[in-house]
Motif scaffolding. Sequence first.
Motif, short mmCIF file in Angstrom:
data_model
loop_
_atom_site.label_atom_id
_atom_site.label_comp_id
_atom_site.label_asym_id
_atom_site.label_seq_id
_atom_site.Cartn_x
_atom_site.Cartn_y
_atom_site.Cartn_z
N ALA A 14 0.84 -1.21 -0.44
CA ALA A 14 0.11 -0.02 -0.24
C ALA A 14 1.09 1.09 -0.25
O ALA A 14 0.80 2.69 -0.32
CB ALA A 14 -1.02 -0.17 1.32
N ILE A 15 1.71 1.30 0.70
CA ILE A 15 3.22 2.32 0.90
C ILE A 15 3.26 2.73 -0.53
O ILE A 15 4.13 3.47 -0.89
CB ILE A 15 4.28 2.09 1.94
CG1 ILE A 15 2.94 1.68 3.24
CG2 ILE A 15 4.86 3.08 2.25
CD1 ILE A 15 3.05 3.22 3.65
N ALA A 16 3.88 1.86 -0.72
CA ALA A 16 4.75 1.53 -2.53
C ALA A 16 3.41 2.07 -3.65
O ALA A 16 3.77 2.88 -4.72
CB ALA A 16 5.61 0.28 -2.91
N VAL A 50 11.01 12.76 8.41
CA VAL A 50 11.39 12.03 7.61
C VAL A 50 11.30 12.02 6.25
O VAL A 50 12.60 11.47 5.58
CB VAL A 50 10.97 10.65 8.49
CG1 VAL A 50 11.93 9.95 7.25
CG2 VAL A 50 12.17 10.99 9.96
N LEU A 51 10.08 11.77 5.85
CA LEU A 51 10.01 11.86 4.29
C LEU A 51 10.73 12.59 3.34
O LEU A 51 11.44 12.34 2.01
CB LEU A 51 8.64 12.13 4.17
CG LEU A 51 7.61 10.26 4.38
CD1 LEU A 51 6.09 10.62 4.82
CD2 LEU A 51 8.55 9.42 4.09
N LEU A 88 8.75 15.19 18.49
CA LEU A 88 7.62 15.53 17.62
C LEU A 88 6.55 14.50 17.02
O LEU A 88 6.68 13.25 17.72
CB LEU A 88 8.51 15.86 16.11
CG LEU A 88 9.68 17.18 15.71
CD1 LEU A 88 10.33 16.77 14.66
CD2 LEU A 88 8.58 18.18 16.92
N SER A 89 5.30 15.45 16.74
CA SER A 89 4.36 13.71 17.20
C SER A 89 4.41 13.39 15.84
O SER A 89 5.31 13.62 14.93
CB SER A 89 2.61 15.38 16.89
OG SER A 89 3.42 15.54 14.94
N PRO A 90 3.93 12.12 15.81
CA PRO A 90 3.90 11.63 14.39
C PRO A 90 3.62 11.93 12.86
O PRO A 90 4.79 11.47 12.65
CB PRO A 90 2.60 10.66 14.74
CG PRO A 90 2.19 10.49 16.47
CD PRO A 90 2.39 12.09 16.70
N SER A 91 3.00 13.21 13.11
CA SER A 91 2.52 13.61 11.23
C SER A 91 3.86 14.05 11.51
O SER A 91 4.10 14.34 9.99
CB SER A 91 1.67 14.07 11.93
OG SER A 91 1.72 15.04 12.88
N TRP A 92 4.30 14.70 12.42
CA TRP A 92 5.77 16.21 11.77
C TRP A 92 6.77 15.32 11.97
O TRP A 92 7.64 15.36 11.04
CB TRP A 92 6.09 16.64 13.36
CG TRP A 92 4.88 18.08 13.31
CD1 TRP A 92 3.08 17.51 12.62
CD2 TRP A 92 4.78 19.53 14.00
NE1 TRP A 92 2.73 19.59 12.84
CE2 TRP A 92 4.03 20.33 13.47
CE3 TRP A 92 5.63 20.34 13.89
CZ2 TRP A 92 3.37 22.26 13.80
CZ3 TRP A 92 5.57 21.32 13.98
CH2 TRP A 92 4.89 22.19 14.81
N TRP A 109 7.17 3.53 4.80
CA TRP A 109 6.81 2.26 5.07
C TRP A 109 6.79 2.29 7.04
O TRP A 109 6.44 1.62 7.79
CB TRP A 109 7.45 0.71 5.16
CG TRP A 109 7.23 -0.31 5.98
CD1 TRP A 109 5.89 -0.78 5.71
CD2 TRP A 109 8.37 -0.64 6.29
NE1 TRP A 109 5.76 -2.27 6.46
CE2 TRP A 109 7.28 -2.24 7.01
CE3 TRP A 109 9.92 -0.53 6.96
CZ2 TRP A 109 8.42 -2.72 8.02
CZ3 TRP A 109 10.30 -1.82 7.65
CH2 TRP A 109 10.07 -2.63 7.57
N LEU A 110 8.40 2.99 7.12
CA LEU A 110 9.02 2.77 8.54
C LEU A 110 8.49 3.45 9.72
O LEU A 110 8.19 3.53 10.38
CB LEU A 110 10.22 3.07 8.30
CG LEU A 110 11.43 2.84 9.64
CD1 LEU A 110 10.71 1.03 9.60
CD2 LEU A 110 12.85 3.15 9.29
#
Length: 314
Positions: A3-5, A266-267, A257-261, A311-312
């Motif tokens: 799904a990520i890919a 990272v991305l 940092l929050s998960p979304s931030w 994915w990570l």
Amino acid sequence: MTAIATNVAPIFILILLGWILVRTGLLGAGVGEALGEFVFKVAVPVLLFQTISEADFHGASPFRLWIAYFSGVAVTWTLGHVIATRLFGRDARVGVLAGVSSAFANNVFIGLPLVGRIVGEEGIVPLSILLAVHLPLMMVVGTILMENAERGVSGGSGRGIGLIMKQVATNLLKNPLIAGLGAGILVHVTGLPLGEVGTSIVHQIAAIAAPAALISLGMALHKYGVRGNLGIASATSLLKLILMPAVVWTASLLLGLSPSWTAAMVLTSSVPTGINAWLIANRFGVGHGLAASTITLTTAVGVVSVTFWAWLVL
């Protein structure tokens, strides 16, 4: 992972489409340059304006976000410089270019579409906060370091920091991205209404920013290619795609940092090297092959590494 890919692949397929359009001669390189101008001067500034003007920051401080991201920049840039000068025996100018190529992510043309697609609006907000300081800081540091390296190699006097800062500041004042961010902050703070028609226009232009940016980037890639320096370029590519997001991810977790931030940082740190590396090489007349090869290599294999990081962190 599948799904990520599936979410990441369209980003790079649009880049590939742009490259094919020019490579096959279906569209000329001039069309890509014009599209890139539109993206940089109109579409992305409008997207940044929309994001900042409509964002809900929840009183969040940007400083932890900046520290998390630029810790990755500092580590990767330093190691890129050391590898080029100590391991490959190149001079300080190439060392600076290796650092830039390792740490200057393509946050505008790839980072924004990627984060918007994978994380959504919650990710665009911190990325916009990053972009407010990313380009100014990176260009100032890159220019000062390259000026010092040039002075050390050639023995000339070079320009003073004051002149460098003045030139960079002048360029930034004319930068459409800074204008879009500034206008968005103004509307956000004052609550100035755009009206139904104005809001509709802003949203429509912002909606085409991501696909247009990716296609225009692909159309521009034909002029880079792989131009030798494969040893250093492979090293800088690994630093850019693997080490930098790893450091940013670690720093984001340590700083809470929050998960979304965290995902957004990272991305965007995991995306291929931006064309700014080429611009700096062109400005100082050194390291063209290294910059071009790193841009091409990181873009070619970025779909795999970006999928891994998505994915990570999700």
